[in-house]
Scaffold this motif. Structure first.
Motif, mmCIF file in Angstrom:
data_model
loop_
_atom_site.group_PDB
_atom_site.id
_atom_site.type_symbol
_atom_site.label_atom_id
_atom_site.label_comp_id
_atom_site.label_asym_id
_atom_site.label_seq_id
_atom_site.Cartn_x
_atom_site.Cartn_y
_atom_site.Cartn_z
ATOM 1 N N HIS A 57 12.166 -1.444 -20.115
ATOM 2 C CA HIS A 57 12.568 -2.652 -20.616
ATOM 3 C C HIS A 57 11.739 -3.666 -21.459
ATOM 4 C CE1 HIS A 57 16.303 -1.981 -18.169
ATOM 5 N NE2 HIS A 57 15.466 -2.023 -16.895
ATOM 6 N N ASN A 58 10.583 -3.284 -21.401
ATOM 7 C CA ASN A 58 9.633 -3.962 -22.240
ATOM 8 C C ASN A 58 9.441 -5.202 -21.734
ATOM 9 O OD1 ASN A 58 9.260 -1.617 -23.885
ATOM 10 N ND2 ASN A 58 10.517 -2.625 -25.427
ATOM 11 N N ILE A 59 9.122 -5.458 -20.414
ATOM 12 C CA ILE A 59 9.023 -6.754 -19.815
ATOM 13 C C ILE A 59 7.786 -6.808 -18.971
ATOM 14 C CG2 ILE A 59 10.051 -8.271 -17.894
ATOM 15 C CD1 ILE A 59 12.803 -7.195 -18.507
ATOM 16 N N VAL A 60 7.138 -7.728 -19.024
ATOM 17 C CA VAL A 60 5.980 -8.002 -18.460
ATOM 18 C C VAL A 60 5.907 -9.263 -17.523
ATOM 19 C CG1 VAL A 60 3.349 -8.511 -18.621
ATOM 20 C CG2 VAL A 60 4.459 -6.705 -20.116
ATOM 21 N N ILE A 61 5.686 -9.378 -16.363
ATOM 22 C CA ILE A 61 5.613 -10.605 -15.649
ATOM 23 C C ILE A 61 4.209 -11.015 -15.481
ATOM 24 C CG2 ILE A 61 6.565 -11.465 -13.220
ATOM 25 C CD1 ILE A 61 8.581 -9.651 -13.322
ATOM 26 N N GLU A 62 3.912 -12.055 -15.873
ATOM 27 C CA GLU A 62 2.321 -12.411 -15.861
ATOM 28 C C GLU A 62 2.176 -13.329 -14.510
ATOM 29 O OE1 GLU A 62 -0.078 -14.995 -19.030
ATOM 30 O OE2 GLU A 62 1.339 -16.168 -18.039
ATOM 31 N N ASP A 63 0.996 -12.724 -13.981
ATOM 32 C CA ASP A 63 0.185 -13.288 -12.492
ATOM 33 C C ASP A 63 1.349 -13.016 -11.566
ATOM 34 O OD1 ASP A 63 -1.894 -14.240 -13.787
ATOM 35 O OD2 ASP A 63 -0.900 -16.117 -14.159
ATOM 36 N N VAL A 64 2.011 -11.847 -11.788
ATOM 37 C CA VAL A 64 3.123 -11.502 -10.756
ATOM 38 C C VAL A 64 2.278 -11.496 -9.153
ATOM 39 C CG1 VAL A 64 2.482 -9.015 -10.929
ATOM 40 C CG2 VAL A 64 4.693 -9.814 -9.993
ATOM 41 N N GLN A 65 1.152 -11.345 -9.104
ATOM 42 C CA GLN A 65 0.484 -11.324 -7.645
ATOM 43 C C GLN A 65 0.559 -12.680 -7.308
ATOM 44 O OE1 GLN A 65 -1.065 -10.984 -10.489
ATOM 45 N NE2 GLN A 65 -3.050 -12.030 -10.485
ATOM 46 N N ASN A 66 1.042 -13.769 -7.845
ATOM 47 C CA ASN A 66 0.758 -15.110 -7.365
ATOM 48 C C ASN A 66 2.161 -15.648 -7.327
ATOM 49 O OD1 ASN A 66 -1.967 -15.449 -7.745
ATOM 50 N ND2 ASN A 66 -1.997 -15.846 -9.734
ATOM 51 N N ILE A 67 3.160 -14.954 -7.450
ATOM 52 C CA ILE A 67 4.416 -15.360 -7.151
ATOM 53 C C ILE A 67 4.935 -15.257 -5.796
ATOM 54 C CG2 ILE A 67 6.888 -15.089 -7.583
ATOM 55 C CD1 ILE A 67 6.259 -13.773 -10.432
ATOM 56 N N ALA A 68 5.129 -16.237 -5.151
ATOM 57 C CA ALA A 68 5.214 -16.547 -3.602
ATOM 58 C C ALA A 68 6.362 -15.503 -3.070
ATOM 59 C CB ALA A 68 5.252 -17.809 -3.039
#
Length: 382
Positions: A57-68
């Motif tokens: 899907h060409n999606i990047v979730i930035e800072d995914v490790q910081n999403i609670a």
């Protein structure tokens, strides 16, 4: 060619697999993809999920490790993308000359930023509620050999009352276990938790922390911010920012002396005698002075008092002497010289009945606020 473009894009956006910095809350349930019907268990296959949304899907979730709470984060955007296309909401980035668009989900988007903060606050509150209600906490004391069993608040009160180790108001703390681990690690490395100096052995460290009022964390060290719920209340606002905006939290700080900090200069620290103007830089020397000159053995006289009662006693005596009033019989005199004559002649260098000074008004120092107040420990380290 598509594989090469994908690899080049991955290099630009950074690693997609997180091994150590996992999300704080990865629910052990299947989570459906943002844009298709594929499902993933984020607890065990987060890297696979991230690779899927990137490659398909060409999606990047930035800072995914910081999403609670990544599960709820994804569900939120699933619902949004049902009614509105991703192109209309999420900004895209064109990679090199390929004209391939990648959608970057980050807190640069106001809606995304607000969602991340909401999930972070909710998670912190859930953890705090659990820590408050859990009565099965077991841990050795940081300062003595006691193996404490009970609540985290009781453990923190033990550190405060028995050792004068102030980590903050228990009602404001969160992730308490991690906070204690952090303090324990620093002290195991012979590092002062306030000034962060390194010492040669534990005894020297203990004496430094005791004499220099360093049995508390350094509020300037942002490493500790995550352990205080006030830092989760508003996006990107720490307690310092909030305090500058209004006085709502200033009242709370004033009501909890363990959150007040002083950067004492080692050459200027002086401890004033409770009954005269004598000054020393060593608590033991001033105690010997009081015993020799005034017949007042602080250790023996206060052995049955807890830490807070000792603080109240010291403040009470300070106040009485400041007003030229006998701390034992409350008789007032015109001059300090007359008061000294009375104290010596009547042998009133002793403490009155507990009810006289064990009052809330004497807990906070208001008279000659010197180091003496905080240098008394009930229990020596074993």
């Amino acid at each position: 060619m598509d594989f090469m473009k994908s690899e080049r894009a991955k290099e630009s956006f950074g690693p997609l697999i997180f091994e150590e910095n996992r999300c704080d809350l990865l629910q052990n349930v299947d989570t459906r993809c943002l844009l298709c019907e594929d499902e993933f268990n984020l607890q065990i296959s987060l890297p696979m999920f991230l690779a899927h949304i990137f490659d398909v899907h060409n999606i990047v979730i930035e800072d995914v490790q910081n999403i609670a709470n990544l599960h709820d984060y994804i569900r939120y955007w699933q619902q949004k993308f049902k009614n509105t296309t991703i192109e209309q909401i999420i900004p895209s980035i064109t990679f090199d000359s390929t004209n391939q668009k990648y959608f970057l989900m980050s807190n640069l988007l106001k809606e995304d930023k607000e969602l991340r903060h909401k999930l972070k606050l909710e998670y912190a509150l859930k953890v705090q509620e659990y820590e408050r209600n859990d009565k099965s906490f077991i841990r050795f004391c940081l300062m003595c050999k006691l193996c404490y069993e009970g609540s985290r608040q009781g453990y923190l009160e033990h550190l405060s009352v028995q050792h004068n180790l102030q980590l903050g108001n228990p009602q404001n703390l969160v992730f308490v276990d991690e906070l204690i681990n952090t303090i324990e690690s620093k002290m195991s490395n012979l590092q002062c938790i306030y000034c962060e100096r390194i010492f040669t052995d534990r005894h020297v460290l203990k004496e430094h922390m005791r004499k220099k009022l360093h049995k508390r964390i350094n509020p300037e060290n942002e490493e500790y911010d995550r352990f205080y719920i006030v830092n989760y209340l508003e996006p990107n606002k720490s307690w310092k920012t909030i305090l500058k905006e209004d006085d709502r939290y200033a009242i709370s700080r004033e009501a909890n002396a363990d959150e007040e900090y002083s950067d004492w200069n080692e050459k200027e620290d002086q401890i004033i005698c409770l009954f005269c103007k004598a000054k020393e830089t060593d608590i033991n020397v001033i105690c010997l002075h009081m015993e020799a000159e005034h017949g007042f053995s602080f250790t023996d006289i206060t052995k049955d008092l807890d830490f807070f009662q000792k603080v109240k006693l010291i403040n009470y005596i300070r106040k009485q002497i400041h007003e030229n009033r006998c701390s034992y019989c409350q008789l007032k005199f015109e001059t300090f010289v007359d008061l000294e004559k009375h104290l010596t002649g009547e042998n009133h260098y002793k403490i009155p009945h507990l009810k006289t000074f064990d009052q809330p008004e004497f807990y906070f120092p208001t008279y000659e606020n010197d180091a003496f107040l905080y240098l008394i420990d009930d229990v020596e380290d074993n």
